[in-house]
Design a protein around this motif. Structure first.
Motif, PDB file in Angstrom:
ATOM      1  N   CYS A 270       0.735  -1.014   0.036  1.00 32.12           N
ATOM      2  CA  CYS A 270       0.016  -0.008   0.069  1.00 32.12           C
ATOM      3  C   CYS A 270       0.924   1.127   0.097  1.00 32.12           C
ATOM      4  CB  CYS A 270      -0.850  -0.041   1.149  1.00 32.12           C
ATOM      5  SG  CYS A 270      -2.123   1.276   1.149  1.00 32.12           S
ATOM      6  N   GLN A 280      -8.268  -5.012   1.646  1.00 32.41           N
ATOM      7  CA  GLN A 280      -9.118  -4.428   0.529  1.00 32.41           C
ATOM      8  C   GLN A 280     -10.382  -4.667   0.806  1.00 32.41           C
ATOM      9  OE1 GLN A 280      -7.961  -6.606  -2.909  1.00 32.41           O
ATOM     10  NE2 GLN A 280      -8.382  -5.078  -4.508  1.00 32.41           N
ATOM     11  N   ASP A 281     -11.292  -3.560   0.289  1.00 36.07           N
ATOM     12  CA  ASP A 281     -12.685  -3.697   0.101  1.00 36.07           C
ATOM     13  C   ASP A 281     -13.357  -3.593   1.411  1.00 36.07           C
ATOM     14  OD1 ASP A 281     -12.420  -3.874  -2.739  1.00 36.07           O
ATOM     15  OD2 ASP A 281     -12.777  -5.986  -2.900  1.00 36.07           O
ATOM     16  N   ARG A 292      -8.555   0.195  -2.218  1.00 33.66           N
ATOM     17  CA  ARG A 292      -7.526  -0.491  -2.813  1.00 33.66           C
ATOM     18  C   ARG A 292      -7.548  -1.321  -4.099  1.00 33.66           C
ATOM     19  NH1 ARG A 292      -3.883  -3.006   2.121  1.00 33.66           N
ATOM     20  NH2 ARG A 292      -1.970  -3.398   0.366  1.00 33.66           N
ATOM     21  N   GLU A 293      -8.923  -0.644  -4.564  1.00 34.92           N
ATOM     22  CA  GLU A 293      -9.107  -0.952  -6.130  1.00 34.92           C
ATOM     23  C   GLU A 293      -8.498   0.142  -7.110  1.00 34.92           C
ATOM     24  OE1 GLU A 293     -10.610  -3.622  -7.006  1.00 34.92           O
ATOM     25  OE2 GLU A 293     -11.572  -4.318  -5.207  1.00 34.92           O
ATOM     26  N   ASN A 375      -3.992  -2.762  -7.850  1.00 35.62           N
ATOM     27  CA  ASN A 375      -4.846  -4.165  -8.194  1.00 35.62           C
ATOM     28  C   ASN A 375      -4.545  -4.518  -9.483  1.00 35.62           C
ATOM     29  OD1 ASN A 375      -6.381  -5.737  -6.930  1.00 35.62           O
ATOM     30  ND2 ASN A 375      -8.117  -5.042  -8.148  1.00 35.62           N
ATOM     31  N   GLY A 380      -4.471  -5.897  -5.255  1.00 32.57           N
ATOM     32  CA  GLY A 380      -4.903  -5.062  -4.127  1.00 32.57           C
ATOM     33  C   GLY A 380      -3.705  -3.861  -3.838  1.00 32.57           C
TER      34      GLY A 380
END
Length: 400
Positions: A270, A280-281, A292-293, A375, A380
């Motif tokens: 990241c 992520q998500d 994180r998309e 991603n 991600g």
């Protein structure tokens, strides 16, 4: 082997969102990936999509129950306050009642004493009453003394009668006050009992609703655990495809080509300054996109790094939607000569179906664009690479 990944939009409130990990099916240059590989990729995406929709539904139920429980708790607090106020009134009234009982007892004692005095006085007057006026006159030293004795007898009778009448009136009033207060106490006791029953029922409803909320929250957590497991399986699957291609830091898909992918597995952590580094998500960014998309990273970079105007998407934030939705909501324009800060969109075509991929241009050299992204390979995570200005859509956002 040619490998690439796509990322999807994850707008709040949509339980039919596509795959959490927008990774397109990796392809081989010399030998394309077999249909079974694509089937596996779709299987992971479908599982994640179904689980995410289920988690959203459970979370919506939990949120609704939390709001309901909060409302019930507020009502319970009001009932408790009312009950406390009535109990305070009962305490005050009971204290006054006890005082009245004491005053009545004291008054009855005074009346008894007065009656005793009256009895003694009446007895004395009775004896004196047997003395005739002539005898009373004879026993007096003079006429004045006779008159004083007559007036004394009358005044004693009058004072005693007045005192007794006063005591009787006071007793009557105290008795009436006591009865009124007892009625008030009875009414307050009834109200208090009713409120106690209502309070108990309200507390039961709060506890029941909190329990239901906790049950749904547990379902949310359980579903997210399943999502994490499927995601882990998906990551292992994509890494197996990367291994088949011997590194996968470059490739050609139709008229689109990329090279110098760094790191070669697309897993740069990241980084890149992107702030939404939770798993992520697991959160929604200010543009209604899951973290994180690829779309979340590019929206953030546009606004925070390149000072571009990016308005929230409205359920149409998938990468393939951007050529229309970014124009509609943010006034972006399609261009053909790239410059730093432009968005590169890989449309939903061929193996990039169904959700595409977006990147942001860091620099341009001839027909080659150096881009940053999130991603790619479905990691991600952050990565960079070179892409050619072919087989892509370029979007330019307005300055803020």
């Amino acid at each position: 082997m040619i490998k690439h990944a796509t990322t999807h939009n994850n707008r709040v409130g949509y339980v039919t969102r596509l795959s959490a990990f927008a990774v397109a099916i990796l392809m081989m240059i010399a030998a394309p990936i077999a249909y079974t590989d694509k089937a596996f990729a779709d299987q992971y995406d479908n599982q994640l999509s179904a689980l995410r929709a289920q988690a959203d539904q459970y979370q919506a139920q939990a949120n609704e129950l939390r709001a309901k429980a909060d409302t019930l708790q507020n009502k319970l607090d009001e009932i408790t306050a009312q009950k406390s106020a009535i109990e305070a009134r009962i305490s005050i009234s009971q204290t006054r009642h006890d005082q009245l009982v004491q005053e009545i007892a004291q008054n009855e004692k005074k009346m008894g004493q007065a009656q005793d005095v009256l009895g003694d006085t009446l007895a004395s007057l009775y004896v004196d009453g047997k003395i005739s006026s002539l005898e009373l006159l004879a026993s007096s030293h003079n006429v004045g003394d006779f008159i004083d004795k007559q007036e004394y007898r009358s005044s004693v009778r009058d004072e005693l009668k007045k005192s007794i009448d006063t005591i009787k009136a006071l007793k009557k009033k105290l008795d009436a006050d006591r009865k009124d207060l007892e009625k008030v106490l009875a009414d307050l006791a009834t109200q208090n009992a009713q409120l106690a029953a209502t309070q108990a029922e309200q507390a039961r409803l709060v506890e029941q609703t909190r329990g239901e909320e906790a049950a749904y929250q547990q379902l949310v957590n359980s579903t997210r655990s399943q999502m994490a497991e499927v995601t882990s399986q998906q990551q292992a699957y994509y890494q197996s495809l990367v291994s088949k291609g011997g590194g996968g830091n470059s490739g050609v898909i139709g008229s689109f080509s990329y090279s110098n992918l760094s790191p070669s597995n697309g897993a740069g952590g990241c980084s890149g300054g992107y702030p939404y580094c939770q798993a992520q998500d697991t959160m929604v960014d200010p543009w209604n996109l899951y973290n994180r998309e690829c779309v979340s990273y590019v929206a953030w970079a546009l606004e925070k790094r390149f000072n571009k105007k990016v308005n929230p998407f409205r359920g149409d934030g998938n990468a393939t939607d951007w050529p229309v939705s970014a124009v509609t909501w943010s006034g972006a324009m399609r261009v053909y000569s790239p410059q730093r800060g432009d968005v590169v969109v890989l449309p939903a075509s061929g193996s990039f179906a169904p959700i595409g991929h977006v990147m942001i241009v860091e620099s341009v050299s001839g027909n080659t664009m150096f881009v940053s992204q999130y991603n790619f390979y479905g990691t991600g995570q952050y990565s960079t690479m070179n892409v050619q200005n072919s087989g892509v859509v370029l979007l330019r956002f307005q300055n803020r």
